[in-house]
Design a protein around this motif. Structure first.
Motif, PDB file in Angstrom:
ATOM      1  N   PHE A  21       0.573  -1.087   0.385  1.00  0.00           N
ATOM      2  CA  PHE A  21      -0.187   0.061   0.028  1.00  0.00           C
ATOM      3  C   PHE A  21       1.210   1.132   0.331  1.00  0.00           C
ATOM      4  N   SER A  22       1.715   0.852   0.853  1.00  0.00           N
ATOM      5  CA  SER A  22       2.692   2.652   1.137  1.00  0.00           C
ATOM      6  C   SER A  22       3.668   2.656  -0.360  1.00  0.00           C
ATOM      7  N   ALA A  23       3.477   1.044  -0.853  1.00  0.00           N
ATOM      8  CA  ALA A  23       4.494   1.672  -2.381  1.00  0.00           C
ATOM      9  C   ALA A  23       3.832   2.492  -3.831  1.00  0.00           C
ATOM     10  N   ALA A  24       2.419   1.669  -3.380  1.00  0.00           N
ATOM     11  CA  ALA A  24       1.791   2.456  -4.295  1.00  0.00           C
ATOM     12  C   ALA A  24       1.169   3.965  -4.565  1.00  0.00           C
ATOM     13  N   THR A  25       1.392   4.383  -2.956  1.00  0.00           N
ATOM     14  CA  THR A  25       0.741   5.920  -2.334  1.00  0.00           C
ATOM     15  C   THR A  25       2.227   6.432  -2.225  1.00  0.00           C
ATOM     16  N   GLU A  26       3.355   6.527  -2.534  1.00  0.00           N
ATOM     17  CA  GLU A  26       4.813   6.993  -2.787  1.00  0.00           C
ATOM     18  C   GLU A  26       5.072   7.193  -4.577  1.00  0.00           C
ATOM     19  N   LEU A  27       4.187   5.853  -5.311  1.00  0.00           N
ATOM     20  CA  LEU A  27       4.503   5.915  -6.632  1.00  0.00           C
ATOM     21  C   LEU A  27       3.310   6.833  -7.178  1.00  0.00           C
ATOM     22  N   GLU A  28       2.119   7.044  -6.792  1.00  0.00           N
ATOM     23  CA  GLU A  28       1.270   7.840  -6.848  1.00  0.00           C
ATOM     24  C   GLU A  28       1.671   9.206  -6.710  1.00  0.00           C
ATOM     25  N   GLN A  29       2.331   9.612  -5.622  1.00  0.00           N
ATOM     26  CA  GLN A  29       2.816  10.784  -5.605  1.00  0.00           C
ATOM     27  C   GLN A  29       3.949  10.771  -6.115  1.00  0.00           C
ATOM     28  N   ALA A  30       4.860  10.345  -6.490  1.00  0.00           N
ATOM     29  CA  ALA A  30       6.320  10.142  -6.946  1.00  0.00           C
ATOM     30  C   ALA A  30       5.111  10.744  -8.840  1.00  0.00           C
ATOM     31  N   LEU A  31       4.155  10.213  -8.837  1.00  0.00           N
ATOM     32  CA  LEU A  31       3.715  10.524 -10.311  1.00  0.00           C
ATOM     33  C   LEU A  31       2.830  12.279 -10.485  1.00  0.00           C
ATOM     34  N   GLY A  32       2.309  12.288  -9.773  1.00  0.00           N
ATOM     35  CA  GLY A  32       1.450  13.503  -9.143  1.00  0.00           C
ATOM     36  C   GLY A  32       2.023  14.046  -9.247  1.00  0.00           C
ATOM     37  N   ASN A  33       4.077  14.307  -8.673  1.00  0.00           N
ATOM     38  CA  ASN A  33       4.895  15.247  -9.040  1.00  0.00           C
ATOM     39  C   ASN A  33       5.211  15.189 -10.251  1.00  0.00           C
ATOM     40  N   ALA A  34       5.102  14.219 -11.226  1.00  0.00           N
ATOM     41  CA  ALA A  34       5.767  14.056 -12.457  1.00  0.00           C
ATOM     42  C   ALA A  34       4.668  14.801 -13.288  1.00  0.00           C
ATOM     43  N   VAL A  35       3.533  14.741 -12.929  1.00  0.00           N
ATOM     44  CA  VAL A  35       2.554  15.531 -13.493  1.00  0.00           C
ATOM     45  C   VAL A  35       3.295  17.259 -13.910  1.00  0.00           C
ATOM     46  N   GLY A  36       2.641  17.432 -12.307  1.00  0.00           N
ATOM     47  CA  GLY A  36       3.455  18.934 -12.044  1.00  0.00           C
ATOM     48  C   GLY A  36       4.832  19.837 -12.770  1.00  0.00           C
ATOM     49  N   ASN A  37       5.696  18.403 -12.773  1.00  0.00           N
ATOM     50  CA  ASN A  37       7.058  18.552 -13.142  1.00  0.00           C
ATOM     51  C   ASN A  37       7.075  18.895 -14.528  1.00  0.00           C
ATOM     52  N   GLU A  38       5.989  18.160 -15.284  1.00  0.00           N
ATOM     53  CA  GLU A  38       6.524  17.669 -16.441  1.00  0.00           C
ATOM     54  C   GLU A  38       7.393  16.803 -16.666  1.00  0.00           C
ATOM     55  N   GLU A  39       7.993  15.535 -16.206  1.00  0.00           N
ATOM     56  CA  GLU A  39       8.524  14.990 -15.871  1.00  0.00           C
ATOM     57  C   GLU A  39       8.688  13.846 -17.114  1.00  0.00           C
ATOM     58  N   PHE A  40       7.916  14.179 -18.485  1.00  0.00           N
ATOM     59  CA  PHE A  40       7.949  12.984 -19.404  1.00  0.00           C
ATOM     60  C   PHE A  40       7.970  14.136 -20.425  1.00  0.00           C
ATOM     61  N   VAL A  41       8.494  12.337 -21.648  1.00  0.00           N
ATOM     62  CA  VAL A  41       8.922  13.074 -22.734  1.00  0.00           C
ATOM     63  C   VAL A  41       8.422  11.961 -23.662  1.00  0.00           C
ATOM     64  N   LEU A  42       8.075  11.779 -25.270  1.00  0.00           N
ATOM     65  CA  LEU A  42       7.572  11.496 -25.855  1.00  0.00           C
ATOM     66  C   LEU A  42       8.809  11.086 -27.000  1.00  0.00           C
ATOM     67  N   HIS A  43       9.019   9.194 -27.221  1.00  0.00           N
ATOM     68  CA  HIS A  43       9.397   9.176 -28.551  1.00  0.00           C
ATOM     69  C   HIS A  43       8.863   8.937 -29.496  1.00  0.00           C
ATOM     70  N   TYR A  44       9.314   8.426 -30.525  1.00  0.00           N
ATOM     71  CA  TYR A  44       8.954   8.805 -31.842  1.00  0.00           C
ATOM     72  C   TYR A  44       9.385   7.322 -32.473  1.00  0.00           C
ATOM     73  N   GLN A  45       8.187   6.385 -32.410  1.00  0.00           N
ATOM     74  CA  GLN A  45       8.149   5.087 -33.653  1.00  0.00           C
ATOM     75  C   GLN A  45       7.333   5.308 -35.129  1.00  0.00           C
ATOM     76  N   PRO A  46       8.602   5.552 -35.858  1.00  0.00           N
ATOM     77  CA  PRO A  46       7.857   5.196 -37.800  1.00  0.00           C
ATOM     78  C   PRO A  46       7.267   4.223 -37.595  1.00  0.00           C
ATOM     79  N   GLU A  47       6.257   4.575 -38.867  1.00  0.00           N
ATOM     80  CA  GLU A  47       5.426   3.861 -39.636  1.00  0.00           C
ATOM     81  C   GLU A  47       6.107   3.716 -40.644  1.00  0.00           C
ATOM     82  N   ILE A  48       5.940   3.187 -41.569  1.00  0.00           N
ATOM     83  CA  ILE A  48       6.216   2.336 -43.217  1.00  0.00           C
ATOM     84  C   ILE A  48       5.365   2.532 -43.600  1.00  0.00           C
ATOM     85  N   ASP A  49       5.309   2.705 -44.924  1.00  0.00           N
ATOM     86  CA  ASP A  49       4.751   2.753 -46.371  1.00  0.00           C
ATOM     87  C   ASP A  49       5.189   2.034 -46.911  1.00  0.00           C
TER      88      ASP A  49
END
Ligand code: C2E
Ligand code: MG
Ligand code: MG
Ligand code: MG
Length: 291
Positions: A21-49
């Motif tokens: 339970f405490s691991a889950a709330t820790e992750l939840e808190q960390a994720l909440g911070n990550a959203v606030g601080n925009e700690e995300f990146v997008l990676h891009y994968q090609p789609e081929i014809d």
């Protein structure tokens, strides 16, 4: 004695639960911070014809970049983001970032359609049409360069909410793809009722091309379905040449997978195009002025 053992085991179970339970709330808190601080990146994968061998677009895939540089994949945080509602600000961020990047690429002479994954839970409470049109308006992206990926489940869960929103987006020029096709609900009725541009065959079927005649049959059926309904079909999760050859023999026209390219940072995608490892389609010649 038995009683003691029982109590012991119970106490142990309790402690394990508490830890989980405490691991889950820790992750939840960390994720909440990550959203606030925009700690995300997008990676891009090609789609081929497959006929021309050119890149027809890229799929944006979110990663959580911890301040120490550790990269966390969506399988580890999306379920919690969906449960806690953090998926909403996360989606606002990823839509805007993907649209900003695609608009930038277009300015830089690298016009690429970008596909953004949308979680089905968004339709339960949120105006997806508004989220998407806000991102388009803020970044100035031509909507024809944006594609949205939804799962069958997302569409089936809330058809009366999803349908008018997706139709309005399609009318603006945004295209809609069904992701992980073949693994959700079996109802195919919605394919003719919603403005679907593309079906993305789930990688589970591709993985089994060499081992399961059932998977081969399903892939052929999806290709035929797309052809007869006038919906494009893309195969995802291609890792090997033999899978590609078989798909080409079935007249599959679009593909994505590690065989062509892994999801990479925008800088590495740009480098792959600049060095010719990935090829863009030739620009369509400008129409001569009708003088
Ligand atoms: P998806 O949309 O089906 O994306 C394909 C996943 O397969 C990606 O995993 C991609 O890295 C991986 N993949 C691509 N080619 C291959 C291959 O040849 N072999 C193998 N083994 N894997 C391949 P990833 O990036 O971990 O994403 C997992 C899922 O998380 C995605 O599945 C998508 O449902 C979700 N997701 C990713 N980004 C976002 C986002 O920004 N928003 C939302 N709501 N969901 C996202
Ligand atoms: Mg996807
Ligand atoms: Mg998929
Ligand atoms: Mg998936």
């Amino acid at each position: 004695k038995a009683k003691n053992e029982g109590r012991c085991r119970y106490a142990f179970f309790d402690a394990a639960m508490e830890q989980a339970f405490s691991a889950a709330t820790e992750l939840e808190q960390a994720l909440g911070n990550a959203v606030g601080n925009e700690e995300f990146v997008l990676h891009y994968q090609p789609e081929i014809d497959l006929r021309s061998g050119t890149v027809i677009g890229v799929e944006a895939l979110i990663r959580w970049m911890k301040p120490d540089g550790e990269l966390i994949y969506p399988g580890r945080f999306l379920p919690l983001a969906e449960e806690t509602g953090l998926i909403v600000p996360m989606t606002v961020w990823s839509l805007r970032e993907a649209c900003r990047q695609a608009a930038q690429w277009k300015c830089d002479g690298m016009p690429l359609r970008v596909a953004v994954n949308l979680s089905g839970v968004l339709f339960r409470q949120h105006d997806v049409y508004q989220l998407v049109t806000d991102a388009i308006a803020e970044t100035g992206l031509d909507p024809a360069f944006l594609e949205l990926e939804l799962t069958e489940t997302a569409l089936i869960e809330n058809p009366e909410v999803a349908s008018p929103q997706l139709t309005a987006l399609q009318q603006m020029g945004v295209s809609i793809t069904i992701d992980d096709f073949g693994t959700g609900y079996a109802s195919l009725n919605y394919l003719t009722k919603l403005p679907i541009r593309r079906l993305k065959i789930d990688s589970a079927f591709i993985r089994e091309i060499d081992s399961s005649s059932g998977s081969r049959t399903i892939i052929k059926a999806i290709l035929a379905l797309g052809e007869n309904l006038g919906i494009k079909v893309i195969a995802e999760g291609i890792e090997r040449e033999d899978q590609l050859r078989w798909l080409e023999d079935q007249n599959c026209q679009e593909a994505q997978g590690f065989y062509f390219g892994r999801p990479v940072s925008p800088e590495r995608l740009r480098a792959a195009i600049d060095c010719g490892a990935l090829v863009l389609p030739a620009p369509t010649p400008a129409l001569p002025d009708a003088a």
